[in-house]
Design a protein around this motif. Sequence first.
Motif, PDB file in Angstrom:
ATOM      1  N   LEU A  90       0.816  -1.213   0.000  1.00 57.99           N
ATOM      2  CA  LEU A  90       0.000   0.000   0.000  1.00 57.99           C
ATOM      3  C   LEU A  90       0.853   1.267   0.000  1.00 57.99           C
ATOM      4  CD1 LEU A  90      -2.850  -1.023   2.474  1.00 57.99           C
ATOM      5  CD2 LEU A  90      -3.067  -0.614   0.023  1.00 57.99           C
ATOM      6  N   SER A  91       1.977   1.224   0.699  1.00 59.90           N
ATOM      7  CA  SER A  91       2.863   2.387   0.735  1.00 59.90           C
ATOM      8  C   SER A  91       3.513   2.626  -0.624  1.00 59.90           C
ATOM      9  CB  SER A  91       3.933   2.197   1.810  1.00 59.90           C
ATOM     10  OG  SER A  91       3.346   2.077   3.087  1.00 59.90           O
ATOM     11  N   LEU A  92       3.905   1.538  -1.298  1.00 60.59           N
ATOM     12  CA  LEU A  92       4.470   1.677  -2.639  1.00 60.59           C
ATOM     13  C   LEU A  92       3.432   2.229  -3.615  1.00 60.59           C
ATOM     14  CD1 LEU A  92       6.603  -1.593  -2.932  1.00 60.59           C
ATOM     15  CD2 LEU A  92       7.471   0.753  -2.847  1.00 60.59           C
ATOM     16  N   VAL A  93       2.196   1.745  -3.493  1.00 57.86           N
ATOM     17  CA  VAL A  93       1.128   2.255  -4.360  1.00 57.86           C
ATOM     18  C   VAL A  93       0.856   3.728  -4.067  1.00 57.86           C
ATOM     19  CG1 VAL A  93      -1.335   2.088  -4.894  1.00 57.86           C
ATOM     20  CG2 VAL A  93       0.040   0.005  -4.694  1.00 57.86           C
ATOM     21  N   LEU A  94       0.767   4.061  -2.780  1.00 64.34           N
ATOM     22  CA  LEU A  94       0.514   5.446  -2.393  1.00 64.34           C
ATOM     23  C   LEU A  94       1.645   6.360  -2.854  1.00 64.34           C
ATOM     24  CD1 LEU A  94      -1.193   7.533  -0.843  1.00 64.34           C
ATOM     25  CD2 LEU A  94       0.092   6.904   1.232  1.00 64.34           C
ATOM     26  N   GLY A  95       2.892   5.978  -2.540  1.00 62.12           N
ATOM     27  CA  GLY A  95       4.040   6.783  -2.945  1.00 62.12           C
ATOM     28  C   GLY A  95       4.175   6.867  -4.453  1.00 62.12           C
ATOM     29  N   GLY A  96       3.937   5.725  -5.146  1.00 58.12           N
ATOM     30  CA  GLY A  96       4.012   5.718  -6.605  1.00 58.12           C
ATOM     31  C   GLY A  96       2.947   6.603  -7.243  1.00 58.12           C
ATOM     32  N   SER A  97       1.748   6.569  -6.700  1.00 59.85           N
ATOM     33  CA  SER A  97       0.659   7.392  -7.235  1.00 59.85           C
ATOM     34  C   SER A  97       0.960   8.885  -7.057  1.00 59.85           C
ATOM     35  CB  SER A  97      -0.660   7.051  -6.542  1.00 59.85           C
ATOM     36  OG  SER A  97      -0.996   5.692  -6.721  1.00 59.85           O
ATOM     37  N   ILE A  98       1.450   9.241  -5.878  1.00 61.81           N
ATOM     38  CA  ILE A  98       1.780  10.647  -5.625  1.00 61.81           C
ATOM     39  C   ILE A  98       2.914  11.107  -6.539  1.00 61.81           C
ATOM     40  CG2 ILE A  98       2.675  12.272  -3.914  1.00 61.81           C
ATOM     41  CD1 ILE A  98       1.270  10.596  -1.766  1.00 61.81           C
ATOM     42  N   SER A  99       3.959  10.289  -6.652  1.00 61.86           N
ATOM     43  CA  SER A  99       5.104  10.675  -7.491  1.00 61.86           C
ATOM     44  C   SER A  99       4.720  10.734  -8.964  1.00 61.86           C
ATOM     45  CB  SER A  99       6.267   9.697  -7.283  1.00 61.86           C
ATOM     46  OG  SER A  99       5.893   8.376  -7.614  1.00 61.86           O
ATOM     47  N   LEU A 100       3.832   9.830  -9.407  1.00 54.91           N
ATOM     48  CA  LEU A 100       3.373   9.869 -10.797  1.00 54.91           C
ATOM     49  C   LEU A 100       2.589  11.159 -11.063  1.00 54.91           C
ATOM     50  CD1 LEU A 100       2.966   8.550 -13.572  1.00 54.91           C
ATOM     51  CD2 LEU A 100       0.941   7.387 -12.635  1.00 54.91           C
ATOM     52  N   GLY A 101       1.700  11.503 -10.143  1.00 51.90           N
ATOM     53  CA  GLY A 101       0.940  12.742 -10.289  1.00 51.90           C
ATOM     54  C   GLY A 101       1.835  13.963 -10.321  1.00 51.90           C
ATOM     55  N   LEU A 102       2.855  13.981  -9.475  1.00 49.16           N
ATOM     56  CA  LEU A 102       3.787  15.100  -9.449  1.00 49.16           C
ATOM     57  C   LEU A 102       4.602  15.170 -10.742  1.00 49.16           C
ATOM     58  CD1 LEU A 102       5.047  14.779  -5.774  1.00 49.16           C
ATOM     59  CD2 LEU A 102       3.668  16.641  -6.690  1.00 49.16           C
ATOM     60  N   SER A 103       5.009  14.007 -11.262  1.00 50.70           N
ATOM     61  CA  SER A 103       5.778  13.965 -12.511  1.00 50.70           C
ATOM     62  C   SER A 103       4.958  14.518 -13.670  1.00 50.70           C
ATOM     63  CB  SER A 103       6.219  12.533 -12.819  1.00 50.70           C
ATOM     64  OG  SER A 103       7.047  12.013 -11.795  1.00 50.70           O
ATOM     65  N   VAL A 104       3.698  14.121 -13.738  1.00 44.87           N
ATOM     66  CA  VAL A 104       2.822  14.619 -14.796  1.00 44.87           C
ATOM     67  C   VAL A 104       2.621  16.128 -14.658  1.00 44.87           C
ATOM     68  CG1 VAL A 104       0.467  14.540 -15.725  1.00 44.87           C
ATOM     69  CG2 VAL A 104       1.637  12.409 -15.103  1.00 44.87           C
ATOM     70  N   ALA A 105       2.426  16.584 -13.423  1.00 50.65           N
ATOM     71  CA  ALA A 105       2.209  18.017 -13.185  1.00 50.65           C
ATOM     72  C   ALA A 105       3.422  18.836 -13.608  1.00 50.65           C
ATOM     73  CB  ALA A 105       1.886  18.259 -11.711  1.00 50.65           C
ATOM     74  N   VAL A 106       4.623  18.356 -13.276  1.00 54.55           N
ATOM     75  CA  VAL A 106       5.848  19.073 -13.647  1.00 54.55           C
ATOM     76  C   VAL A 106       6.015  19.107 -15.164  1.00 54.55           C
ATOM     77  CG1 VAL A 106       8.375  19.049 -13.530  1.00 54.55           C
ATOM     78  CG2 VAL A 106       7.033  18.614 -11.472  1.00 54.55           C
ATOM     79  N   SER A 107       5.780  17.968 -15.822  1.00 51.86           N
ATOM     80  CA  SER A 107       5.956  17.901 -17.275  1.00 51.86           C
ATOM     81  C   SER A 107       4.960  18.800 -18.008  1.00 51.86           C
ATOM     82  CB  SER A 107       5.805  16.455 -17.763  1.00 51.86           C
ATOM     83  OG  SER A 107       4.503  15.965 -17.494  1.00 51.86           O
ATOM     84  N   LEU A 108       3.735  18.907 -17.492  1.00 50.63           N
ATOM     85  CA  LEU A 108       2.727  19.734 -18.151  1.00 50.63           C
ATOM     86  C   LEU A 108       2.924  21.228 -17.890  1.00 50.63           C
ATOM     87  CD1 LEU A 108      -0.537  17.633 -17.534  1.00 50.63           C
ATOM     88  CD2 LEU A 108       0.781  17.829 -19.652  1.00 50.63           C
TER      89      LEU A 108
END
Length: 516
Positions: A90-108
């Motif tokens: 669950l922590s990997l999913v939570l951390g991965g989801s947050i980091s993915l969202g942040l990566s998309v936000a930075v790229s956009l």
Amino acid sequence: MVYLKKSSFIFGTILLALVNVVVRSLGFIYRILLSRTIGAAAIGLYQMVFPFLMVVITIPTAGIPIAVSKLVAKEKSVHNREGIYKVLLLSLVLGGSISLGLSVAVSLRINFIVNNLLKNPNLYYPVLWTIPAISIISFSSILRGFFYGLKEMAPAATSQVLEQIFRIVFVLSYLYYKAPSNPIAAATIAIIGISIGEVFSLLYLVLRFNFKKIMEKTHYLNVHSNSTLEILNHVLFISVPITLSRLISVIMQTVNAILIPQRLQVAGYSSIAAIETFGKISGMAMPLLYLPFTVTTALVINIIPNISEQLAVNNWQDIEYKSNLALRITLLMAIPTTIVYVVFGNHLAELIYDQEDVGKYLALISYGTIFLCMQHILSGILHGMGKQIITTVNYLLGMIVQLYCTYFLIPNPKYGIYGFFIGFILSTFIIFALNLITLMRYIKITVPLTQALLKPLFASLLMIITMIYTYRIFFNISSSNGLSTIISSLVGGGVYVFLLLITKTFNLKNLIENIK
């Protein structure tokens, strides 16, 4: 029983300090080599992007790994194999989801970030290459927290060392063979190196993940596990307050990183001169200033669980003993460091960076060294007592003063960059004073004036006098600043330790007995 706990505190602090020395030394050497290789302008660009990356990764990495460590340790203590898996997954999913969202936000929004936040179009590619680092660092941090929870410290510690080594090898090798003349290209390579180092760190952690050992059912009992929602609530309950506290700290650093070059230009500096000045302070002088944190970080890491443990059994006598001991150890290290930086800063900067003007900045900013070290250990003690909110408020008040000086004093040609030094020293003193006042409300501070302050101060003054005369003697013989600085530093350090022993400020016999 109290004696055993005291010895474990001292022994644990020494071990943690040694590990910190290795990791910080590698990072410090890397900063020195990098600054000499790419120059002040590229270092300035790198230092403008690096705080931005720290802000972004603070969200998935500040609190979740600590939550993983605590919850995995809890599940392991009751032999709950399923619970360990759920916490990690669950922590990997939570951390991965947050980091993915942040990566998309930075790229956009990269153009907005570069032009409106960092206000430097040259930072486009350095910021672009921070994107892969976000997810890699998040997963590495969570896995390290997992190993800490299992009480397996070696994999987590080794991964940090490997991360530094591979980053250093990649960046310096590339810069040596390609030798980019463009500061933007050099800064971009340094940013890419962060991801390269973290990739090898993550690979090592995955390889050390002993699936077979965890899967062995004979070592675990059939214990009822919490539901997915309950575990997720536990992770968030632990991680969110820690993340908010850390985020405030990193945001303050980032705001300074953006404001200082801008306000220097208002004061009359050219764009290049403003970036170079910022690079010399943040990329060269500040790493030296924070070198004593190898000891204070070890103290903080060790004292938080020790105080929490004793607080649970209402053992205030042991809390006071360990708190006062930590303060005395900090003073023994902070007092001589402050004096050396103030008096000997020019020689150290010339030795390390081959730039004597960095020593001028170091000598000025190091007046806050003793307050910086003391506020660090005081905040650690208060965190162990569960007073995180008040330490955050104290820190915010100090940062407000620093930001005020950065914004209003630096643009004034009368102060210029010295406005930042004024704000830094004032803020460190304010945070130290507020933390000390707060701590005195809960425990009795019994740090003897003679033993903890006067004797170390006397030893430090004799040490610096010895260093000055030793430097002059060897410089007249060799005409080498590097050799003279190294020899005088070694002699001065030996004199300081010797004086602590003969004045009985530092009892070597008791220390050896405690370690045993």
